[in-house]
Design a protein around this motif. Structure first.
Motif, mmCIF file in Angstrom:
data_model
loop_
_atom_site.group_PDB
_atom_site.id
_atom_site.type_symbol
_atom_site.label_atom_id
_atom_site.label_comp_id
_atom_site.label_asym_id
_atom_site.label_seq_id
_atom_site.Cartn_x
_atom_site.Cartn_y
_atom_site.Cartn_z
ATOM 1 N N THR A 1 47.153 32.485 -0.790
ATOM 2 C CA THR A 1 46.053 33.400 -1.106
ATOM 3 C C THR A 1 44.741 32.869 -0.542
ATOM 4 O O THR A 1 44.342 31.739 -0.839
ATOM 5 N N GLY B 1 40.132 36.682 -10.990
ATOM 6 C CA GLY B 1 39.508 35.731 -10.064
ATOM 7 C C GLY B 1 39.351 36.298 -8.675
ATOM 8 O O GLY B 1 39.399 35.573 -7.697
ATOM 9 N N GLY B 2 39.186 37.586 -8.572
ATOM 10 C CA GLY B 2 38.969 38.203 -7.253
ATOM 11 C C GLY B 2 40.213 38.838 -6.665
ATOM 12 O O GLY B 2 40.173 39.358 -5.559
ATOM 13 N N GLY B 3 41.315 38.807 -7.413
ATOM 14 C CA GLY B 3 42.562 39.360 -6.887
ATOM 15 C C GLY B 3 42.673 40.860 -6.996
ATOM 16 O O GLY B 3 43.673 41.452 -6.596
ATOM 17 N N ILE B 4 41.652 41.509 -7.520
ATOM 18 C CA ILE B 4 41.680 42.962 -7.686
ATOM 19 C C ILE B 4 40.277 43.482 -7.429
ATOM 20 O O ILE B 4 39.290 42.800 -7.708
ATOM 21 N N ARG B 5 40.204 44.671 -6.838
ATOM 22 C CA ARG B 5 38.907 45.289 -6.519
ATOM 23 C C ARG B 5 38.484 46.241 -7.623
ATOM 24 O O ARG B 5 39.331 46.850 -8.276
ATOM 25 N N ARG C 1 37.479 49.117 -7.281
ATOM 26 C CA ARG C 1 38.059 50.432 -6.991
ATOM 27 C C ARG C 1 39.466 50.544 -7.574
ATOM 28 O O ARG C 1 39.888 51.601 -8.026
ATOM 29 N N GLU C 2 40.217 49.426 -7.521
ATOM 30 C CA GLU C 2 41.574 49.445 -8.070
ATOM 31 C C GLU C 2 41.520 49.501 -9.597
ATOM 32 O O GLU C 2 42.323 50.191 -10.227
ATOM 33 N N GLY D 1 44.693 35.261 -11.600
ATOM 34 C CA GLY D 1 43.914 36.431 -11.205
ATOM 35 C C GLY D 1 43.425 36.386 -9.778
ATOM 36 O O GLY D 1 42.492 37.094 -9.404
ATOM 37 N N LEU D 2 44.037 35.517 -8.956
ATOM 38 C CA LEU D 2 43.590 35.360 -7.568
ATOM 39 C C LEU D 2 44.404 36.182 -6.576
ATOM 40 O O LEU D 2 43.870 36.808 -5.682
ATOM 41 N N CYS D 3 45.748 36.126 -6.730
ATOM 42 C CA CYS D 3 46.588 36.613 -5.633
ATOM 43 C C CYS D 3 46.955 38.092 -5.774
ATOM 44 O O CYS D 3 47.311 38.741 -4.798
ATOM 45 N N GLY D 4 46.891 38.618 -6.977
ATOM 46 C CA GLY D 4 47.151 40.046 -7.136
ATOM 47 C C GLY D 4 48.622 40.420 -7.133
ATOM 48 O O GLY D 4 48.968 41.602 -7.151
ATOM 49 N N THR D 5 49.515 39.448 -7.127
ATOM 50 C CA THR D 5 50.946 39.753 -7.055
ATOM 51 C C THR D 5 51.417 40.539 -8.288
ATOM 52 O O THR D 5 52.339 41.346 -8.195
ATOM 53 N N PHE E 1 44.827 29.396 -3.043
ATOM 54 C CA PHE E 1 46.003 29.132 -3.865
ATOM 55 C C PHE E 1 47.252 29.073 -3.003
ATOM 56 O O PHE E 1 47.450 29.904 -2.116
ATOM 57 N N SER F 1 52.463 35.149 -9.151
ATOM 58 C CA SER F 1 52.404 33.878 -8.440
ATOM 59 C C SER F 1 51.329 32.971 -9.002
ATOM 60 O O SER F 1 51.625 31.999 -9.671
ATOM 61 N N CYS F 2 50.070 33.300 -8.789
ATOM 62 C CA CYS F 2 49.031 32.310 -9.085
ATOM 63 C C CYS F 2 48.737 32.176 -10.579
ATOM 64 O O CYS F 2 48.296 31.140 -11.030
#
Lengths: 427, 380
Positions: free
Chosen positions: A113, B352-356, B358-359, B333-337, A122, B329-330
């Motif tokens: 990431t 942590g930035g994994g989602i916008r 808008r989403e 809140g970073l990777c958005g998986t 990450f 995964s992470c």
């Protein structure tokens, strides 16, 4: 590149006859195509799109230049950044769609990431000794020129992009690209070498016969003519055209909008030219009725009759800026005999389709013209393949800009070969 | 005197005992039912609902806190938090003030159904959005729409205690007719030498003689209203875009944000599931504090699994503990998986930035960093 190819390229460049088209291998050879990608497309500023391609934080656009794939992203501070689209883990492509929105940039393969600044945030299962700081995305140089996005894959990009930016901004800025939106993109694959696509764009010798739509708004005279061959009707037309040019220049200068010709197409590493050209009849826009296609004018413009600002950059773009819309063209080589012509149409971001503009009307002239040009490039490519092809002379009255393109190309290729020196060819 | 009605005499006695007797404090553990005593029209679409306990009790709370009501709507019990609009200085009663929202099931139920004599279960008071925990010589209260309620509670408290505090009370409303508590605010401004009001209205409506501010609150406007802005402690409550605009203004003014407090409405997330909550003012989906940690039902729509998740645990953790294997995964809140659609309910998400945004606006959440604040349904 093998030593043999390098030396044959060198001799081809050296014996190039000014004022004539290039020899066939420049349009057909796989080795020269690789050299073009290496020298022209990996070492010069390449036009790839506009700011409104990535309007909001997290928006990404992917552009492929040869084997290189580049992510252009809008970060949280509204800045633009470019990265190689390659995961630092095992190299997988990161962003798969041409346009998308991401939170962070995440590799689908193993979820490495990256932030929008390219730093690795990450990576799971890499153990305590793993240093994320050493595995950020590889950066690509990006320069935003009044809303036009240029990238350069070289470690040290040509510095003279700043000259181009300084010169072009007064011309482009009134059209306020940042506050426009892309309402149509058409990717056309032309069956020809990328240089034939460019050369075809740099003249209007072929316009009157081949472009019934484009020649409604556009005067072919803007691109030169042979004075001795003009009859009385033609002379009147030319006098009228000259009057329109003077009128348009005065009109624009009064508003502080760039109009007069500026030309550095073949005397710079980063070549460019700009000129605002009059439009016939209503004088407003490159449409079938020469009136604006979009009622909401761009930026803060309040005069529809600003003609069309044409901007050309070497090696791979041209653009038309009208008071109501913008058409922008990016040329990307796919193979020795195939080229992607990517055209985008922009209007004011607040313009509403069906209310302020009709999309079919907006794109009609250039959608038709591109198809016609695509066919012509195909014919030219087929001819270049023939054993009977030999370089022919450019018209000194209507093909000066083709000569400048070819001249720039030969100059840049030669300069690189010279800089590399003998024996450096076999890498 | 002898022919006075008996009933009247006994009612007076009951009233006398309420005001002369020392009353026990309201204990929500025991007195968990509120009785509606009165419904007041504040504006054309805003009503105040006044409650007492079943037996005479004194309500004790900090002005700005909220209570949670159990509302029996459509055959089920819906939980809603409302900031208290009354002041603890008038402790016999407690009130909430609610704007009617077109199509909003909860606000319409309150407006149409709740009448004097009816009873509701309640929990509270809770929350730490209160000026009395942040004593300052000068305050600036900024409120938008029905976000006025916690600030009104604070203003009423200072007023009732004759606290000569320097307070500038700014309220933004759609039109003059939408200004909630207008006459009472003007009364407080007359009674308190250093309490002043300013109203900002988007339109003047039918009030042709409107002399207040027009449009939306701007920094230049704020500087006119409170030239000593930098010296004030700010409390803000209103719709999310309003509060975002306020934060931007204060940032532009170089305001020291350590003296800034706001009530955490999350309209964007709520609006998706509960149109009512988007504007039902004073709806405060604050996760209950640990002391009253609650457990929520989490349903996974695709797999049909239902698990329990307490307010302090992420939905992903609860699912993993329940043996579910969701893509993730992470866990930071970073990777958005783990991005998923929230079909119903509300969560507190600290990503942590994994989602916008808008989403988020489209109803997506990251399960790894979302703790439920109600029962939820996840599209997984």
């Amino acid at each position: 590149m093998s030593t043999m190819v390098a030396s044959s390229l060198e001799s081809l460049l050296r014996r190039r006859k000014p004022g004539y088209s290039l020899e066939a291998p420049f349009y057909t050879s796989g080795e020269i195509f690789e050299a073009d990608l290496d020298i022209i497309f990996r070492r010069h500023w390449i036009y790839v799109g506009v700011e409104p391609d990535v309007p909001e934080p997290g928006d990404c656009m992917v552009v492929d230049i040869g084997a290189a794939s580049v992510i252009i992203a809008r970060d949280d501070d509204m800045g633009l950044r470019a990265f190689h689209n390659v995961c630092r883990h095992r190299g997988a492509r990161l962003v798969l769609d041409e346009k998308t929105t991401v939170g962070n940039i995440v590799c689908r393969y193993h979820q490495w990431t990256y932030g929008l600044d390219g730093s690795l945030l990450f990576a799971e299962h890499m153990g305590p000794g793993f240093d994320t700081a050493c595995h950020g995305l590889k950066k690509v140089h990006l320069r935003n020129v009044a809303g036009l996005i240029f990238i350069c894959l070289a470690a040290e990009p040509p510095a003279d992009i700043e000259d181009m930016a300084r010169d072009l901004e007064p011309y482009i800025a009134p059209h306020d690209i940042a506050n426009a939106k892309v309402v149509q993109q058409i990717d056309l694959i032309e069956e020809g070498n990328w240089k034939l696509t460019m050369e075809n764009n740099r003249e209007c010798y072929h316009c009157s016969v081949n472009h019934p739509e484009l020649t409604i708004p556009l005067f072919a005279y803007g691109f030169g003519f042979a004075p001795d061959e003009v009859d009385d009707v033609g002379r009147e037309q030319i006098a009228r055209y000259d009057g329109l040019v003077r009128d348009l220049e005065a009109r624009c200068e009064a508003r502080g909008i760039g109009a007069r010709e500026v030309d550095h197409l073949d005397d710079r590493v980063t070549g460019y030219r700009a000129q605002r050209l009059p439009i016939d009849q209503h004088g407003e826009s490159q449409t079938m009725n020469t009136q604006v296609a979009c009622k909401k004018l761009l930026g803060g413009l309040n005069d529809a009759k600003l003609g069309g600002l044409s901007v050309w950059t070497q090696p791979n773009s041209w653009h038309h800026f009208m008071s109501d819309h913008i058409v922008t063209f990016s040329v990307l080589p796919l193979s020795p005999e195939r080229t992607l012509l990517r055209t985008k149409w922009l209007v004011h971001k607040d313009a509403v389709e069906g209310v302020d503009y009709d999309l079919r009307n907006l794109i009609s002239v250039w959608a038709a013209t591109n198809n016609q040009d695509g066919e012509l490039v195909g014919y030219a490519q087929a001819g270049a393949r023939s054993p009977a092809y030999e370089p022919g002379p450019y018209s000194v009255h209507t093909e000066m800009l083709v000569e400048k393109f070819t001249n720039w190309y030969v100059g840049r290729m030669s300069a690189h070969n010279a800089a590399r020196g003998p024996g450096d060819g076999a890498r | 005197m002898s022919d006075a009605p008996v009933l009247e005499t006994s009612a007076e006695d009951a009233l006398a005992s309420q005001v002369t007797r020392e009353l026990p404090g309201w204990d929500p553990e025991i007195d968990d039912v509120l009785v509606c005593r009165q419904v007041r029209d504040e504006t054309h679409d805003v009503r105040t609902f006044v409650f007492s306990a079943r037996e005479p009790r004194l309500f004790r709370y900090k002005p700005g806190q909220f209570i949670t009501l159990d509302l029996p709507i459509g055959g089920q019990v819906i939980n809603r938090c409302y900031t208290i609009s009354s002041a603890p200085t008038r402790g016999h009663l407690i009130s909430i003030t609610v704007k009617r929202v077109p199509g909003g099931p909860v606000s319409n139920w309150l407006h149409d159904t709740l009448k004097p004599g009816m009873e509701l279960r309640a929990v509270g008071p809770l929350g730490d959005f209160t000026a009395i925990d942040h004593p300052a010589p000068k305050y600036l209260f900024l409120s938008g729409g029905s976000g006025i309620t916690p600030l009104m509670s604070m203003a009423r408290t200072y007023h009732d205690l004759a606290q000569d505090r320097d307070i500038v009370f700014v309220h933004s409303a759609r039109s003059p007719a939408d200004i909630i508590f207008r006459t009472e605010l003007d009364l407080m401004a007359r009674n308190l030498p250093r309490f002043s009001t300013a109203y900002v209205c988007e339109t003047t409506g039918t009030e042709r003689a409107w002399s207040g501010f027009r449009g939306r609150l701007t920094l230049p406007m704020l500087r006119l209203i409170a030239p000593d802005l930098e010296e004030r402690t700010v409390f803000t409550c209103g719709p999310a875009p309003y509060m975002a605009a306020v934060r931007a203004m204060l940032a532009e003014a170089g305001f020291d944000m350590r003296r800034y407090h706001e009530e955490s409405f999350d309209f964007a997330t709520l609006a998706e599931v509960q149109p009512d909550a988007a504007a039902a003012s004073a709806v405060v989906p604050v996760p209950p504090p640990e002391a009253v940690a609650r457990t929520f039902r989490v349903e996974f729509a695709k797999t049909g699994r239902v698990i329990e998740c307490d307010a302090g645990t992420s939905i992903l953790s609860a699912a993993r503990m329940a043996g579910m294997r969701l893509p993730s995964s992470c866990t930071k809140g970073l990777c958005g998986t783990c991005k998923s659609k929230l079909v119903a309910g509300t969560v507190d998400m600290q990503h942590g930035g994994g989602i916008r945004q808008r989403e988020i606006d489209a109803g997506q959440v990251l399960l790894c960093c979302s703790k439920p604040t109600s029962d939820v349904v996840v599209d997984r």
